[in-house]
Motif scaffolding. Structure first.
Motif, PDB file in Angstrom:
ATOM      1  N   THR A  78       0.677  -1.103   0.094  1.00 15.23           N
ATOM      2  CA  THR A  78       0.230   0.411  -0.560  1.00 15.23           C
ATOM      3  C   THR A  78       0.989   1.770  -0.292  1.00 15.23           C
ATOM      4  N   CYS A  79       1.913   1.558   0.366  1.00 22.26           N
ATOM      5  CA  CYS A  79       2.832   2.425   0.397  1.00 22.26           C
ATOM      6  C   CYS A  79       4.414   2.155  -0.294  1.00 22.26           C
ATOM      7  N   VAL A  80       4.918   1.187  -0.405  1.00 21.96           N
ATOM      8  CA  VAL A  80       6.238   1.325  -1.323  1.00 21.96           C
ATOM      9  C   VAL A  80       5.563   1.573  -2.711  1.00 21.96           C
ATOM     10  N   ILE A  81       4.644   0.130  -3.401  1.00 22.21           N
ATOM     11  CA  ILE A  81       4.551  -0.170  -4.786  1.00 22.21           C
ATOM     12  C   ILE A  81       4.340   1.288  -4.782  1.00 22.21           C
ATOM     13  N   PRO A  82       2.802   2.216  -4.844  1.00 21.86           N
ATOM     14  CA  PRO A  82       2.085   2.902  -5.546  1.00 21.86           C
ATOM     15  C   PRO A  82       3.700   4.403  -5.185  1.00 21.86           C
ATOM     16  N   ILE A 123      -5.806  18.227  -3.487  1.00 22.07           N
ATOM     17  CA  ILE A 123      -6.452  17.529  -3.639  1.00 22.07           C
ATOM     18  C   ILE A 123      -7.241  15.886  -2.921  1.00 22.07           C
ATOM     19  N   CYS A 124      -5.013  15.767  -2.059  1.00 22.93           N
ATOM     20  CA  CYS A 124      -5.253  14.850  -1.642  1.00 22.93           C
ATOM     21  C   CYS A 124      -5.731  15.348  -0.208  1.00 22.93           C
ATOM     22  N   ALA A 170       5.816  15.575  -7.196  1.00 25.24           N
ATOM     23  CA  ALA A 170       4.614  15.841  -6.793  1.00 25.24           C
ATOM     24  C   ALA A 170       3.881  14.654  -6.183  1.00 25.24           C
ATOM     25  N   LEU A 171       3.975  13.866  -6.681  1.00 23.17           N
ATOM     26  CA  LEU A 171       2.348  12.914  -6.077  1.00 23.17           C
ATOM     27  C   LEU A 171       3.094  12.231  -5.416  1.00 23.17           C
ATOM     28  N   ARG A 172       4.323  11.962  -5.849  1.00 21.28           N
ATOM     29  CA  ARG A 172       5.613  11.185  -4.832  1.00 21.28           C
ATOM     30  C   ARG A 172       5.524  11.512  -3.455  1.00 21.28           C
ATOM     31  N   LEU A 173       5.970  13.037  -3.914  1.00 24.79           N
ATOM     32  CA  LEU A 173       6.059  13.414  -1.987  1.00 24.79           C
ATOM     33  C   LEU A 173       5.194  13.821  -1.369  1.00 24.79           C
ATOM     34  N   VAL A 174       3.542  13.980  -1.992  1.00 25.84           N
ATOM     35  CA  VAL A 174       2.729  13.827  -1.185  1.00 25.84           C
ATOM     36  C   VAL A 174       2.209  12.738  -1.274  1.00 25.84           C
ATOM     37  N   LEU A 175       2.121  11.643  -1.002  1.00 22.86           N
ATOM     38  CA  LEU A 175       1.996   9.741  -1.276  1.00 22.86           C
ATOM     39  C   LEU A 175       3.230   9.527   0.351  1.00 22.86           C
ATOM     40  N   THR A 176       4.302   9.811   0.029  1.00 28.82           N
ATOM     41  CA  THR A 176       5.528   9.857   1.083  1.00 28.82           C
ATOM     42  C   THR A 176       4.376  10.329   2.395  1.00 28.82           C
ATOM     43  N   GLN A 177       4.126  11.477   2.141  1.00 22.05           N
ATOM     44  CA  GLN A 177       4.032  12.092   3.213  1.00 22.05           C
ATOM     45  C   GLN A 177       2.269  11.438   3.935  1.00 22.05           C
ATOM     46  N   VAL A 178       1.688  11.290   3.255  1.00 24.69           N
ATOM     47  CA  VAL A 178       0.511  10.243   3.786  1.00 24.69           C
ATOM     48  C   VAL A 178       0.447   8.486   4.323  1.00 24.69           C
ATOM     49  N   LEU A 179       1.112   8.456   2.992  1.00 23.65           N
ATOM     50  CA  LEU A 179       0.956   6.838   3.394  1.00 23.65           C
ATOM     51  C   LEU A 179       2.499   6.207   4.600  1.00 23.65           C
ATOM     52  N   GLN A 181       4.234   8.190   6.453  1.00 22.28           N
ATOM     53  CA  GLN A 181       4.310   9.337   7.589  1.00 22.28           C
ATOM     54  C   GLN A 181       3.109   8.415   8.376  1.00 22.28           C
ATOM     55  N   LYS A 182       1.951   7.996   7.863  1.00 21.99           N
ATOM     56  CA  LYS A 182       0.949   7.849   8.990  1.00 21.99           C
ATOM     57  C   LYS A 182       1.294   6.543   9.291  1.00 21.99           C
ATOM     58  N   LYS A 183       2.059   5.832   8.852  1.00 24.60           N
ATOM     59  CA  LYS A 183       2.392   4.488   8.769  1.00 24.60           C
ATOM     60  C   LYS A 183       3.946   4.371   9.975  1.00 24.60           C
ATOM     61  N   GLY A 184       4.233   5.514   9.980  1.00 20.44           N
ATOM     62  CA  GLY A 184       5.059   5.908  11.396  1.00 20.44           C
ATOM     63  C   GLY A 184       6.398   5.409  11.228  1.00 20.44           C
ATOM     64  N   LEU A 185       6.828   4.660   9.553  1.00 21.07           N
ATOM     65  CA  LEU A 185       7.916   4.412   9.416  1.00 21.07           C
ATOM     66  C   LEU A 185       8.819   5.788   8.399  1.00 21.07           C
ATOM     67  N   SER A 186      10.110   5.281   8.190  1.00 23.42           N
ATOM     68  CA  SER A 186      11.260   6.663   9.241  1.00 23.42           C
ATOM     69  C   SER A 186      12.030   6.069   7.944  1.00 23.42           C
TER      70      SER A 186
END
Length: 380
Positions: A78-82, A123-124, A170-179, A181-186
């Motif tokens: 759900t995170c790494v692949i997209p 949008i997100c 831009a989509l990659r940056l926002v997805l990184t923040q949304v997916l 960071q919400k999972k607590g992955l650093s």
């Protein structure tokens, strides 16, 4: 005597600007039909991803420089692949643009990155539409349009590739923040490459097989191991230099360094690649766009500092408010407390509340209405 910390900070900034400019110019030289003539951007990107993934694997699994994060199949799917898909797309489209337009014009188009990131974030739902930011984005867009109008060798295909790559990034940056960071992955640069580079390689394989593999079979493409090895090594070193710069400097310094790098790159590209001449309309348009970018950076840095100040002020106010209530409770002793033999004064009432020492204001029922409102506003 020069401060040692300050010296290393400027040294890392210098290395970052040098590597970032070098990688872009190197990629242009490799891909350009007028120079090395390797017009296969997907293949070049796959070489970068394969090399980076292999180095990251050895650093994580063999030499154990860093430890892998706790990665489950659900997080990977759900995170790494997209994120890897958009990362591969941004590199593919960005490198393809070098075949059609100049480095200088590409850097001018990259001024649209804040616009793309802001639109995608709105949008997100990770950012809110604001008038001040909207006017900055409008200024950037006008500047890019003026710069495009002044481009001598304007190419629609190359411009579309570059803009598409910007929105993919831009989509990659926002997805990184949304997916993530919400999972607590650093993820640091090594672990990022360890997980994302192989997945991006797989995503690039499909368009490579359909678009570039047939070309490689029928045409004579020159391949020089040392050129591609050094090119991939520079791209890998750039990732590490970004990590060092982020660790040594703040947001303002990084943004200023990025603007400085763009100006240096535009100037260098006109010297190294004489065909990429720039006009005064190019410069005026880019200057307008840059004003919007600088204002946007200022707003973002101001917001970060305001949030940090709020985070520091709110606990102080809540603590003072709690102390005031504590004094009040010391003055007023309920009958059920005063009549109990085991307790005396307000201290007994406070000791029965079971405060959490790590978060006493949150777990305590004695947080005032003002304190609760401040905490709620800060959490939004």
């Amino acid at each position: 005597m020069i401060n040692k910390t300050l010296f290393f900070t400027y040294f890392y900034l210098f290395v970052y600007i040098l590597l970032s400019s070098g990688v872009i110019l190197y990629n242009k030289w490799v891909l350009s039909p007028k120079y090395f003539n390797f017009p296969l951007p997907i293949t070049l990107t796959m070489i970068h991803m394969g090399f980076s993934g292999a180095v990251a694997f050895f650093l994580v699994r063999v030499f154990k420089v860093v430890s892998p994060v706790k990665m489950t199949f659900e997080i990977y799917a759900t995170c790494v692949i997209p994120i890897s898909a958009f990362f591969a797309s941004s590199l593919w489209f960005g490198n393809t643009a070098y075949l059609h337009i100049s480095v200088a014009f590409i850097q001018m188009l990259k001024a649209l990155m804040p616009v793309a990131t802001f639109l995608v974030a709105v949008i997100c739902g990770t950012d809110k539409a604001r008038c001040d930011v909207f006017f900055n984005m409008l200024l950037v867009s006008v500047g890019v349009v003026v710069s495009s109008y002044g481009e001598i060798h304007f190419n629609v295909v190359g411009t579309v590739y570059q803009v598409t790559g910007i929105f993919a990034e831009a989509l990659r940056l926002v997805l990184t923040q949304v997916l993530l960071q919400k999972k607590g992955l650093s993820l640091n640069p090594i672990t990022s490459l360890y997980y994302i580079a192989p997945c991006s390689f797989v995503f690039l394989f499909v368009p490579w097989y359909l678009l570039e593999k047939p070309v490689m079979e029928v045409s004579q493409i020159q391949f020089n191991f040392w050129i591609f090895f050094s090119n991939a090594l520079c791209a890998l070193a750039l990732n590490f230099s970004i990590f060092l710069v982020i660790g040594r400097t703040g947001a303002v310094t990084i943004r200023v360094a990025g603007v400085l790098k763009d100006w240096i790159l535009i100037a260098l590209s006109t010297v190294i690649f004489p065909e990429s001449a720039i006009t005064w309309l190019n410069i005026i348009g880019y200057a307008i766009a840059l004003c919007g970018v600088v204002m946007y950076n200022y707003i973002k840095v101001r917001d970060v500092r305001a949030s940090q100040s709020t985070a520091e002020i709110i606990p102080d106010r809540m603590t003072k408010d709690w102390k005031f209530e504590k004094r009040s409770s010391d003055l007023y002793m309920p009958d059920n407390v005063s009549n109990s033999g085991g307790s005396s004064g307000g201290n007994g009432s406070l000791s029965d509340m079971n405060f959490d020492e790590e978060a006493p204001l949150i777990s305590s029922s004695r947080v005032s209405h003002i304190g609760r409102m401040q905490l709620a506003n800060h959490a939004k």
